[in-house]
Design an enzyme around this catalytic site. Structure first.
Site, PDB file in Angstrom:
ATOM      1  N   ASP A  20      -2.422   0.882   4.987  1.00  0.00           N
ATOM      2  CA  ASP A  20      -3.384   1.110   3.905  1.00  0.00           C
ATOM      3  C   ASP A  20      -3.984  -0.247   3.554  1.00  0.00           C
ATOM      4  O   ASP A  20      -4.205  -1.067   4.428  1.00  0.00           O
ATOM      5  CB  ASP A  20      -2.701   1.784   2.712  1.00  0.00           C
ATOM      6  CG  ASP A  20      -3.667   2.627   1.879  1.00  0.00           C
ATOM      7  OD1 ASP A  20      -4.711   2.095   1.479  1.00  0.00           O
ATOM      8  OD2 ASP A  20      -3.377   3.806   1.629  1.00  0.00           O
ATOM      9  N   HIS A  71      -6.856  -0.649   5.425  1.00  0.00           N
ATOM     10  CA  HIS A  71      -8.045  -0.016   4.872  1.00  0.00           C
ATOM     11  C   HIS A  71      -8.947  -1.041   4.193  1.00  0.00           C
ATOM     12  O   HIS A  71     -10.165  -0.923   4.216  1.00  0.00           O
ATOM     13  CB  HIS A  71      -7.653   1.075   3.875  1.00  0.00           C
ATOM     14  CG  HIS A  71      -7.006   2.249   4.531  1.00  0.00           C
ATOM     15  ND1 HIS A  71      -6.589   3.367   3.834  1.00  0.00           N
ATOM     16  CD2 HIS A  71      -6.686   2.502   5.831  1.00  0.00           C
ATOM     17  CE1 HIS A  71      -6.054   4.245   4.664  1.00  0.00           C
ATOM     18  NE2 HIS A  71      -6.088   3.741   5.878  1.00  0.00           N
TER      19      HIS A  71
END
Length: 519
Positions: free
Chosen positions: A293, A329
């Protein structure tokens, strides 16, 4: 020049300040470490990174570091109240996790002030370990501390302590959560150091199969959870496979993290790398990330759906320097939990490779709070999708796509209105760009303000890029190979150029895919 940025009793980190260097040095340089006036043998090596971690030092000793091309540096290691290596630990047996945890907990309880517990070489499973104030937990070369796969007997942190203060948490709200494999609550002068490894066990058991759910009345644990701690040093170790966020300082102050390696599989859910939340005076330097992430997500808690905000505090004074984000991300993200306010953040001299975004700000109506005084400079990005984005329509939470959140009509300004202002972006080089150099999407009732971009170069585009919306909001058109776009945002461009060194201008109101209001 050389700067000792972190020193403990047996470990240290030194910055090799070389012009133009970010995470890596352009050319490796030899170094030599001595302890003049002692019988300690000299040590030598080759430095490839700006931050050089030094381990297995003698406590209370004066050291001299010589690095080719730099003036020498002298520093002194800290005193140690005693070194303790717990005996009786069982290696390589997951069923020994409870017994190993008891041995380690007893060592923590009996440790004298400023003493060190050192985990020696080997793989040791342990149930969650709580650390305390005025101690060092050291991971020796070749040591691994692993969480077991089973939740049986796993301790749970309640949402609040006896005084009503936030203790357990989940995405910015007080909630019961499983205790992290290594955690500390209310500790001060705590050090975790050494070249060893913490393994959170997220790839074992079922942690990653219920990313937004609960089991046994609790949310998933972090990898390393520090709650309301002060003067914490994290130095040199690796950490991987966290059940959720990898390192989560919550309500901490005076936190230094240097020379770490933070890892998670690219498809592991919500395994952010380092998430300081409601923290003050934080330094992250020389850290390598490759996670599932966001690499770094700076947060400040979340206002409850009923407006409850008694748990909120601001995050301020965060410096991110000489870090490498290899995948994630976002490289450095602010939000989306930012209801307590985030201010005075500097990101400098970093490398980002293969992250979806470089600098990313995300919030939405209902969050309230502010983001201000953010500086992002001297950053190189390669193979990113959208380099810079600020999105005030982030469609998080169960109501994130509701009309009141996503409507482009002007709403009433209130406690739930987020405000973003004072963003400075300069000296940024981007190669292999997929979607857009920068996208700024503000609320009509609270436009993004005082954003300045200077000396930004888009050096190349990624030819195989597929058009997609560059921010996570409704009614956004797909984009590919675009420049700087702004809607409800005050953006000033200095020297900003594209692939062929031609100036890029701001494209106004370019984001809508279709009518944003129901007929």
């Amino acid at each position: 020049m050389l700067n000792a940025i972190a020193v403990s009793a047996r470990d240290a980190a030194v910055r090799l300040q070389w012009p133009g260097a970010r995470y890596h040095l352009e050319t490796p340089v030899p170094w030599r470490l001595t302890a003049p006036g002692t019988a300690t043998a000299a040590r030598e090596g080759l430095a490839e990174k700006v931050v050089l971690a030094l381990h297995d030092l003698d406590p209370a000793t004066d050291w001299r570091l010589e690095v080719a091309g730099f003036p020498p540096l002298t520093f002194r290691t800290r005193d140690c109240g005693g070194l303790f290596r717990p005996s009786g630990l069982v290696a390589d047996e997951e069923q020994a996790a409870a017994g190993n945890a008891c041995i380690l907990a007893e060592a923590v309880a009996k440790l004298p002030e400023n003493g060190t517990i050192e985990l020696g070489p080997g793989r040791f499973f342990s149930m969650p370990l709580a650390l305390r104030s005025m101690m060092v937990f050291r991971l020796a070369e070749g040591s691994q501390l692993l969480a077991p796969s089973s939740r049986l007997g796993w301790p749970i942190l309640p949402a609040r302590d006896a005084a009503g203060h936030m203790l357990g948490s989940w995405e910015g709200l007080p909630e019961a959560c499983f205790a992290a494999p290594v955690h500390a609550i209310g500790a001060r002068e705590l050090t975790i150091a050494g070249p060893g490894l913490l393994d959170g066990g997220g790839d074992r058991g079922d942690w990653w199969t219920w990313p937004k759910g609960t089991r046994d009345g609790a949310r998933r644990p972090r990898g390393l959870h520090l709650v309301n701690c002060d003067a914490v040093l994290l130095l040199g170790f690796s950490i991987r496979n966290a059940p959720s966020w990898t390192i989560h300082p919550q309500g901490c102050s005076r936190l230094t993290a240097v020379g770490l390696h933070i890892m998670a599989p690219h498809d592991s859910p919500n395994t952010d790398g380092f998430d300081p939340e409601m923290c003050e005076d934080v330094l992250l330097e020389g850290i390598r990330f490759s996670v599932g992430d966001d690499c770094i997500a700076i947060k400040a808690g979340k206002r409850g759906p009923d407006g409850k905000d008694d748990h909120l505090r601001p995050t301020r004074g965060v410096v991110v320097r000489h870090c490498l984000m290899e995948r994630g991300h976002g490289g450095v993200v602010i939000g989306s939990e930012m209801s307590g306010g985030v201010e005075n953040v500097t990101v400098e001299a970093c490398e980002m490779v293969g992250t979806d975004r470089g600098l990313r700000l995300k919030t939405r109506r209902g969050r309230g709070g502010f983001v201000r005084n953010i500086v992002f400079h001297n950053v190189a990005m390669r193979d990113v999708e959208t380099a810079i984005s600020a999105n005030a329509f982030y469609h998080c939470d169960v109501d994130g796509r509701d009309d009141w959140v996503q409507s482009r009509k002007t709403a009433t300004v209130g406690a739930g209105t987020p405000h973003i202002r004072g963003i400075e972006i300069r000296d940024v080089a981007i190669s292999g760009l997929s979607h857009a150099a920068a996208v700024f999407l503000g609320l009509p009732e609270a436009p993004l303000a005082e954003i300045r971009i200077d000396n930004l170069h888009v050096e190349s585009f990624r030819e195989e890029a597929i058009p997609i919306p560059p921010v996570m909001a409704e009614h956004i058109r797909p984009m590919r190979h675009e420049g700087v776009l702004a809607e409800n945002a005050d953006v000033t461009l200095g020297h900003v150029v594209g692939v062929e060194m031609s100036p890029l201008s701001i494209t106004a109101a370019p984001l809508a895919e279709r009518s944003t209001e129901p007929s």
